[in-house]
Design an enzyme around this catalytic site. Structure first.
Site, PDB file in Angstrom:
ATOM      1  N   LYS A  13       0.871  -0.764  -0.095  1.00 13.75           N
ATOM      2  CA  LYS A  13      -0.182  -0.069  -0.035  1.00 13.75           C
ATOM      3  C   LYS A  13       0.505   1.082  -0.087  1.00 13.75           C
ATOM      4  O   LYS A  13       0.609   2.199  -0.872  1.00 13.75           O
ATOM      5  CB  LYS A  13      -1.082  -0.415   1.409  1.00 13.75           C
ATOM      6  CG  LYS A  13      -1.945  -1.606   1.417  1.00 13.75           C
ATOM      7  CD  LYS A  13      -2.697  -1.078   2.387  1.00 13.75           C
ATOM      8  CE  LYS A  13      -2.493  -1.733   3.702  1.00 13.75           C
ATOM      9  NZ  LYS A  13      -1.938  -2.778   4.111  1.00 13.75           N
ATOM     10  N   ARG A 127      11.769  -5.424   5.679  1.00 12.95           N
ATOM     11  CA  ARG A 127      11.198  -3.667   4.934  1.00 12.95           C
ATOM     12  C   ARG A 127      12.557  -2.212   5.948  1.00 12.95           C
ATOM     13  O   ARG A 127      11.858  -2.996   7.098  1.00 12.95           O
ATOM     14  CB  ARG A 127      10.172  -3.060   5.203  1.00 12.95           C
ATOM     15  CG  ARG A 127       9.157  -1.808   5.375  1.00 12.95           C
ATOM     16  CD  ARG A 127       8.409  -1.122   5.122  1.00 12.95           C
ATOM     17  NE  ARG A 127       7.675  -2.053   5.769  1.00 12.95           N
ATOM     18  CZ  ARG A 127       6.218  -1.995   6.369  1.00 12.95           C
ATOM     19  NH1 ARG A 127       5.263  -1.447   5.664  1.00 12.95           N
ATOM     20  NH2 ARG A 127       5.629  -2.626   7.567  1.00 12.95           N
ATOM     21  N   ARG A 160      10.883  -0.232  11.189  1.00 11.44           N
ATOM     22  CA  ARG A 160       9.804   0.335  11.893  1.00 11.44           C
ATOM     23  C   ARG A 160       9.684  -0.696  13.692  1.00 11.44           C
ATOM     24  O   ARG A 160      10.077  -1.894  13.609  1.00 11.44           O
ATOM     25  CB  ARG A 160       8.319  -0.434  11.833  1.00 11.44           C
ATOM     26  CG  ARG A 160       8.000   1.393  10.740  1.00 11.44           C
ATOM     27  CD  ARG A 160       6.587   0.964   9.606  1.00 11.44           C
ATOM     28  NE  ARG A 160       5.356   0.146  10.067  1.00 11.44           N
ATOM     29  CZ  ARG A 160       4.592  -0.020   9.318  1.00 11.44           C
ATOM     30  NH1 ARG A 160       4.415   1.122   8.058  1.00 11.44           N
ATOM     31  NH2 ARG A 160       3.580  -0.569   9.823  1.00 11.44           N
ATOM     32  N   ARG A 171      -0.679  -8.896  12.969  1.00 13.48           N
ATOM     33  CA  ARG A 171      -1.084  -8.048  12.139  1.00 13.48           C
ATOM     34  C   ARG A 171      -1.968  -8.684  11.050  1.00 13.48           C
ATOM     35  O   ARG A 171      -3.050  -7.951  10.677  1.00 13.48           O
ATOM     36  CB  ARG A 171      -0.425  -7.013  11.527  1.00 13.48           C
ATOM     37  CG  ARG A 171       0.213  -6.252  12.537  1.00 13.48           C
ATOM     38  CD  ARG A 171       1.635  -5.509  12.125  1.00 13.48           C
ATOM     39  NE  ARG A 171       1.666  -5.010  10.762  1.00 13.48           N
ATOM     40  CZ  ARG A 171       2.329  -4.460  10.386  1.00 13.48           C
ATOM     41  NH1 ARG A 171       3.666  -4.962  11.006  1.00 13.48           N
ATOM     42  NH2 ARG A 171       3.192  -3.979   9.266  1.00 13.48           N
TER      43      ARG A 171
HETATM   44  P1  AP5 Z   1       4.122  -1.874   1.768  1.00 11.98           P
HETATM   45  O1  AP5 Z   1       4.385  -0.739   0.711  1.00 11.98           O
HETATM   46  O2  AP5 Z   1       5.387  -0.661   2.932  1.00 11.98           O
HETATM   47  O3  AP5 Z   1       3.662  -2.242   2.168  1.00 11.98           O
HETATM   48  P2  AP5 Z   1       2.452  -1.786   3.242  1.00 11.98           P
HETATM   49  O4  AP5 Z   1       1.016  -2.279   2.598  1.00 11.98           O
HETATM   50  O5  AP5 Z   1       1.999  -0.595   2.679  1.00 11.98           O
HETATM   51  O6  AP5 Z   1       2.407  -2.414   4.407  1.00 11.98           O
HETATM   52  P3  AP5 Z   1       1.963  -1.919   6.067  1.00 11.98           P
HETATM   53  O7  AP5 Z   1       3.086  -2.813   6.673  1.00 11.98           O
HETATM   54  O8  AP5 Z   1       2.894  -0.257   6.150  1.00 11.98           O
HETATM   55  O9  AP5 Z   1       0.428  -1.987   6.433  1.00 11.98           O
HETATM   56  P4  AP5 Z   1       0.081  -2.123   7.264  1.00 11.98           P
HETATM   57  O10 AP5 Z   1      -1.560  -1.952   7.079  1.00 11.98           O
HETATM   58  O11 AP5 Z   1       1.032  -2.615   8.533  1.00 11.98           O
HETATM   59  O12 AP5 Z   1       0.602  -0.713   8.449  1.00 11.98           O
HETATM   60  P5  AP5 Z   1      -0.243   1.139   8.726  1.00 11.98           P
HETATM   61  O13 AP5 Z   1       1.238   1.032   8.922  1.00 11.98           O
HETATM   62  O14 AP5 Z   1      -1.091   1.451   8.015  1.00 11.98           O
HETATM   63  O15 AP5 Z   1       5.430  -2.954   1.257  1.00 11.98           O
HETATM   64  C1  AP5 Z   1       6.517  -3.439   2.632  1.00 11.98           C
HETATM   65  C2  AP5 Z   1       7.762  -3.929   2.147  1.00 11.98           C
HETATM   66  O16 AP5 Z   1       7.367  -5.108   1.032  1.00 11.98           O
HETATM   67  C3  AP5 Z   1       8.217  -2.869   1.515  1.00 11.98           C
HETATM   68  O17 AP5 Z   1       9.731  -2.916   2.302  1.00 11.98           O
HETATM   69  C4  AP5 Z   1       8.411  -2.316  -0.162  1.00 11.98           C
HETATM   70  O18 AP5 Z   1       9.547  -2.375  -0.723  1.00 11.98           O
HETATM   71  C5  AP5 Z   1       8.218  -3.958  -0.481  1.00 11.98           C
HETATM   72  N1  AP5 Z   1       7.338  -4.329  -2.169  1.00 11.98           N
HETATM   73  C6  AP5 Z   1       6.032  -4.082  -1.669  1.00 11.98           C
HETATM   74  N2  AP5 Z   1       5.433  -4.715  -2.897  1.00 11.98           N
HETATM   75  C7  AP5 Z   1       6.721  -5.048  -3.675  1.00 11.98           C
HETATM   76  C8  AP5 Z   1       6.825  -5.542  -4.180  1.00 11.98           C
HETATM   77  N3  AP5 Z   1       5.701  -5.465  -5.470  1.00 11.98           N
HETATM   78  N4  AP5 Z   1       8.210  -6.590  -5.295  1.00 11.98           N
HETATM   79  C9  AP5 Z   1       9.133  -6.339  -4.258  1.00 11.98           C
HETATM   80  N5  AP5 Z   1       8.792  -5.843  -2.820  1.00 11.98           N
HETATM   81  C10 AP5 Z   1       8.118  -4.471  -2.889  1.00 11.98           C
HETATM   82  O19 AP5 Z   1      -0.451   0.345   9.918  1.00 11.98           O
HETATM   83  C11 AP5 Z   1       0.268   0.582  11.025  1.00 11.98           C
HETATM   84  C12 AP5 Z   1      -0.647   0.471  12.922  1.00 11.98           C
HETATM   85  O20 AP5 Z   1      -1.169   1.334  12.789  1.00 11.98           O
HETATM   86  C13 AP5 Z   1      -1.569  -0.705  12.428  1.00 11.98           C
HETATM   87  O21 AP5 Z   1      -1.248  -2.615  13.052  1.00 11.98           O
HETATM   88  C14 AP5 Z   1      -2.562  -0.157  13.088  1.00 11.98           C
HETATM   89  O22 AP5 Z   1      -2.369  -0.878  14.904  1.00 11.98           O
HETATM   90  C15 AP5 Z   1      -2.371   1.259  12.993  1.00 11.98           C
HETATM   91  N6  AP5 Z   1      -3.161   1.850  11.923  1.00 11.98           N
HETATM   92  C16 AP5 Z   1      -3.086   2.185  10.945  1.00 11.98           C
HETATM   93  N7  AP5 Z   1      -4.174   2.118  10.282  1.00 11.98           N
HETATM   94  C17 AP5 Z   1      -5.146   2.066  11.035  1.00 11.98           C
HETATM   95  C18 AP5 Z   1      -6.947   2.126  11.247  1.00 11.98           C
HETATM   96  N8  AP5 Z   1      -7.643   2.752   9.819  1.00 11.98           N
HETATM   97  N9  AP5 Z   1      -7.861   1.716  12.598  1.00 11.98           N
HETATM   98  C19 AP5 Z   1      -6.896   1.055  13.149  1.00 11.98           C
HETATM   99  N10 AP5 Z   1      -5.268   1.338  13.039  1.00 11.98           N
HETATM  100  C20 AP5 Z   1      -4.860   1.186  12.196  1.00 11.98           C
END
Ligand code: AP5
Length: 214
Positions: A13, A127, A160, A171
């Site tokens: 994402k 990551r 992170r 997660r």
């Molecule tokens: P990356 O793009 O960083 O993945 P992502 O989908 O953004 O993963 P996140 O871990 O950031 O998502 P998340 O939903 O757990 O975290 P968030 O910050 O939203 O890609 C991952 C890795 O893969 C990278 O190293 C990248 O280089 C690699 N990659 C990607 N695509 C690739 C490809 N095609 N080929 C090769 N490599 C690739 O949330 C964190 C925390 O915040 C949650 O756990 C929760 O506690 C809280 N939170 C946030 N939003 C909410 C909400 N709406 N409600 C409740 N709690 C919330």
């Protein structure tokens, strides 16, 4: 374009949000980044959110909805927005739908990035990101030119707090229980578009642009 990004943790994402928001010239709003900013600044919201984030659990709906409502009231979303990591539960999705209706806005797309657990685990554990410019790397798939150093600004890359093997399992389980039902929710609304996020980054990006440029 007004869109949301759906997908398990590590599905890509944050990676694709940068290209999509640049391509359509819309702000990228990541609830995870907003929470991490608050954690970094040690605000009361950050202190509360951290207790959930460190365990891989979701921050309560009420807190997240308030945060997003406030962010969507800013003028820069007038021509669109890309939400990354919100909504993540049915109550959040319903709140977003109501927010849009109240402001005479229509949600155009739910972009669903699909990737299996085995790949996600490796992506998350590998990551690294730049604390200065936010660029995301991966020690297995997208390494920087020099180990541990950002290609863009030379800063030391960081990992992170929630990117470890134990938290990834929680997660992913939380994703399956709370967030996956949104796929059917947006299918019923007629705005779901799913993409195979196991493909190389550029390929996924191209498919997204092809789908929405028309
Ligand atoms: P990356 O793009 O960083 O993945 P992502 O989908 O953004 O993963 P996140 O871990 O950031 O998502 P998340 O939903 O757990 O975290 P968030 O910050 O939203 O890609 C991952 C890795 O893969 C990278 O190293 C990248 O280089 C690699 N990659 C990607 N695509 C690739 C490809 N095609 N080929 C090769 N490599 C690739 O949330 C964190 C925390 O915040 C949650 O756990 C929760 O506690 C809280 N939170 C946030 N939003 C909410 C909400 N709406 N409600 C409740 N709690 C919330």
């Amino acid at each position: 374009m007004r869109a949301i990004l759906l997908g398990a943790p590590g599905a890509g994402k944050g990676t694709h949000a940068v290209g999509i928001s640049n391509h359509y010239d819309i702000p990228h709003i990541s609830t995870g980044d907003l929470f991490r900013e608050n954690v970094g600044n040690n605000t009361p919201l950050g202190q509360e959110a951290k207790t959930y984030m460190d365990k891989g659990e979701l921050v309560p709906d009420e807190l997240v909805i308030r945060l997003v409502e406030d962010r969507l009231s800013r003028p820069d979303v007038e021509n669109g927005f890309l939400l990354d990591g919100f909504p993540r539960t049915i109550p959040q999705a319903e709140a977003l739908w109501e927010m849009c209706e109240k402001n005479d806005m229509q949600l155009d797309a739910a972009i669903d990035l699909e990737a299996p657990y085995e790949l996600i685990e490796k992506r998350i554990v590998g990551r690294r990101s730049c604390p200065e410019c936010g660029k995301i790397y991966n020690i297995y798939f997208q390494p920087p030119k020099e180990e541990g150093i950002c290609d863009v600004d030379g800063c030391k890359l960081v990992q992170r707090a929630d990117d470890n093997e134990e938290t990834v399992k929680t997660r992913f389980q939380v994703y399956q229980e709370e967030t996956e039902p949104l796929i059917d929710y947006y299918k019923e609304k007629g705005i779901l578009r799913s993409f195979d996020s196991t493909k190389p980054i550029e390929e996924v990006q191209e498919e997204v642009f092809e789908a929405f440029d028309k």
